[in-house]
Write an enzyme that holds these catalytic residues in place. Structure first.
Site, PDB file in Angstrom:
ATOM      1  CB  THR A  60      -0.920   0.027   1.238  1.00  0.00           C
ATOM      2  OG1 THR A  60      -1.545   1.308   1.313  1.00  0.00           O
ATOM      3  CG2 THR A  60      -0.161  -0.203   2.530  1.00  0.00           C
ATOM      4  CE1 TYR A  84      -4.066  -2.322   4.783  1.00  0.00           C
ATOM      5  CE2 TYR A  84      -3.678  -0.044   4.136  1.00  0.00           C
ATOM      6  CZ  TYR A  84      -3.900  -1.364   3.791  1.00  0.00           C
ATOM      7  OH  TYR A  84      -3.957  -1.726   2.469  1.00  0.00           O
TER       8      TYR A  84
HETATM    9  N1  LIG Z   1      -8.561  -1.212  -2.457  1.00  0.00           N
HETATM   10  C1  LIG Z   1      -7.538  -0.384  -2.355  1.00  0.00           C
HETATM   11  O1  LIG Z   1      -7.621   0.803  -2.730  1.00  0.00           O
HETATM   12  C2  LIG Z   1      -6.219  -0.871  -1.807  1.00  0.00           C
HETATM   13  C3  LIG Z   1      -5.152   0.033  -1.696  1.00  0.00           C
HETATM   14  C4  LIG Z   1      -3.925  -0.423  -1.203  1.00  0.00           C
HETATM   15  C5  LIG Z   1      -3.774  -1.752  -0.858  1.00  0.00           C
HETATM   16  N2  LIG Z   1      -4.844  -2.599  -0.939  1.00  0.00           N
HETATM   17  C6  LIG Z   1      -4.636  -4.000  -0.548  1.00  0.00           C
HETATM   18  O2  LIG Z   1      -5.156  -4.824  -1.577  1.00  0.00           O
HETATM   19  C7  LIG Z   1      -5.705  -6.028  -1.024  1.00  0.00           C
HETATM   20  C8  LIG Z   1      -7.123  -6.181  -1.480  1.00  0.00           C
HETATM   21  O3  LIG Z   1      -7.823  -4.984  -1.151  1.00  0.00           O
HETATM   22  P1  LIG Z   1      -9.403  -4.873  -1.253  1.00  0.00           P
HETATM   23  O4  LIG Z   1      -9.741  -3.428  -1.382  1.00  0.00           O
HETATM   24  O5  LIG Z   1      -9.912  -5.874  -2.231  1.00  0.00           O
HETATM   25  O6  LIG Z   1      -9.747  -5.272   0.255  1.00  0.00           O
HETATM   26  P2  LIG Z   1     -11.011  -6.029   0.818  1.00  0.00           P
HETATM   27  O7  LIG Z   1     -11.035  -5.761   2.285  1.00  0.00           O
HETATM   28  O8  LIG Z   1     -12.214  -5.736  -0.001  1.00  0.00           O
HETATM   29  O9  LIG Z   1     -10.586  -7.547   0.547  1.00  0.00           O
HETATM   30  C9  LIG Z   1      -9.696  -8.228   1.378  1.00  0.00           C
HETATM   31  C10 LIG Z   1     -10.283  -9.616   1.554  1.00  0.00           C
HETATM   32  O10 LIG Z   1      -9.375 -10.376   2.360  1.00  0.00           O
HETATM   33  C11 LIG Z   1     -10.166 -11.243   3.132  1.00  0.00           C
HETATM   34  N3  LIG Z   1      -9.393 -11.706   4.272  1.00  0.00           N
HETATM   35  C12 LIG Z   1      -8.853 -10.974   5.267  1.00  0.00           C
HETATM   36  N4  LIG Z   1      -8.211 -11.767   6.143  1.00  0.00           N
HETATM   37  C13 LIG Z   1      -8.344 -13.037   5.671  1.00  0.00           C
HETATM   38  C14 LIG Z   1      -7.904 -14.304   6.127  1.00  0.00           C
HETATM   39  N5  LIG Z   1      -7.185 -14.421   7.242  1.00  0.00           N
HETATM   40  N6  LIG Z   1      -8.220 -15.387   5.390  1.00  0.00           N
HETATM   41  C15 LIG Z   1      -8.936 -15.266   4.251  1.00  0.00           C
HETATM   42  N7  LIG Z   1      -9.379 -14.100   3.770  1.00  0.00           N
HETATM   43  C16 LIG Z   1      -9.092 -13.003   4.486  1.00  0.00           C
HETATM   44  C17 LIG Z   1     -11.350 -10.392   3.557  1.00  0.00           C
HETATM   45  O11 LIG Z   1     -12.424 -11.199   3.968  1.00  0.00           O
HETATM   46  C18 LIG Z   1     -11.642  -9.633   2.267  1.00  0.00           C
HETATM   47  O12 LIG Z   1     -12.558 -10.344   1.462  1.00  0.00           O
HETATM   48  C19 LIG Z   1      -5.553  -5.895   0.487  1.00  0.00           C
HETATM   49  O13 LIG Z   1      -4.382  -6.576   0.864  1.00  0.00           O
HETATM   50  C20 LIG Z   1      -5.384  -4.395   0.712  1.00  0.00           C
HETATM   51  O14 LIG Z   1      -4.641  -4.132   1.873  1.00  0.00           O
HETATM   52  C21 LIG Z   1      -6.049  -2.203  -1.411  1.00  0.00           C
END
Ligand SMILES: NC(=O)c1ccc[n+]([C@@H]2O[C@H](COP(=O)([O-])OP(=O)(O)OC[C@H]3O[C@@H](n4cnc5c(N)ncnc54)[C@H](O)[C@@H]3O)[C@@H](O)[C@H]2O)c1
Length: 203
Positions: A60, A84
């Site tokens: 991130t 985070y």
């Molecule tokens: N969306 C963004 O703008 C953004 C920006 C920077 C980084 N990220 C990173 O990208 C990744 C995906 O982001 P997103 O927006 O789709 O997030 P999100 O929260 O929608 O999806 C993350 C998923 O991970 C699952 N999860 C969490 N812990 C788990 C576990 N122990 N076992 C199984 N599943 C688990 C959650 O249930 C969720 O469905 C994440 O790692 C997030 O930190 C996202």
């Protein structure tokens, strides 16, 4: 996951799962660090043990905290200001050790705000709870959600609202595939203020 690695052979791992709400991470910092760091390390360990030596982590831009200059250079100091961001930094550092000692080659993609939908409409944004600006603004415009609240109107920006970078999910998916084969920075962001984005979304 042990069963999964026992049953199938993989070329590498794309690790997307995480706890990812910045605000929540400041209420539950220990949970965020425990989950995001230990689960990433567990997955990396399983991959190493299975001889699967490529790993792509959803990292991130929160690693950079409040950057000294914009655009943020890839070698800018890493100073997360949320639990985070800290959890992802710790995960990145763990992966560096996995490379040094075990040869696990990793790419950590430091996304800004992922946004948008697949151009064929097969997938789109659907978070629960929804915390992302664009879906919230669209829901407000359609009348299917509450009115949009803009937090902060006195930033040093042209319209006073916070400026953010957005990367389209299709570009992000492409970046993941490229990171699999080449080691190079990928940049394909659009920068806009919160107010301008709300207006673009019709609200
Ligand atoms: N969306 C963004 O703008 C953004 C920006 C920077 C980084 N990220 C990173 O990208 C990744 C995906 O982001 P997103 O927006 O789709 O997030 P999100 O929260 O929608 O999806 C993350 C998923 O991970 C699952 N999860 C969490 N812990 C788990 C576990 N122990 N076992 C199984 N599943 C688990 C959650 O249930 C969720 O469905 C994440 O790692 C997030 O930190 C996202």
């Amino acid at each position: 996951m042990t069963d999964v690695f026992d049953r199938w052979k993989f070329d590498g791992v794309f690790h997307f799962a995480a706890l990812s709400l910045v605000g929540e991470s400041m209420q539950q910092p220990l949970r965020y660090i425990r989950e995001n760091v230990s689960n990433t390390m567990l997955l990396a360990e399983l991959a190493v043990n299975a001889g699967c030596l490529r790993f792509v982590l959803s990292s991130t831009a929160a690693l950079f905290g409040y950057p000294d200059s914009i655009p943020i250079r890839e070698d800018a100091p890493l100073r997360p200001v949320s639990a985070y961001g800290e959890s992802k930094l710790m995960a990145e550092r763990g992966l560096e050790w996995a490379d040094r000692v075990h040869g696990l080659k990793s790419a950590c993609l430091r996304y800004f705000n992922a946004a948008g939908a697949d151009h064929l409409g097969r997938i789109g944004e659907a978070h629960n709870p929804e915390t992302h600006l664009i879906p919230l603004a669209i829901k407000a415009a359609l009348g299917t959600g509450p009115g949009l609240k803009i937090f902060g109107t006195d930033y040093d920006t042209p319209d006073g609202t916070c400026i953010r970078d957005y990367i389209h999910v299709t570009d992000l998916a492409d970046a993941h595939l490229r990171s699999w084969t080449v080691s190079m920075p990928v940049a394909a962001c659009v920068t806009t203020s919160v107010l301008a984005m709300a207006i673009l979304c019709g609200r």
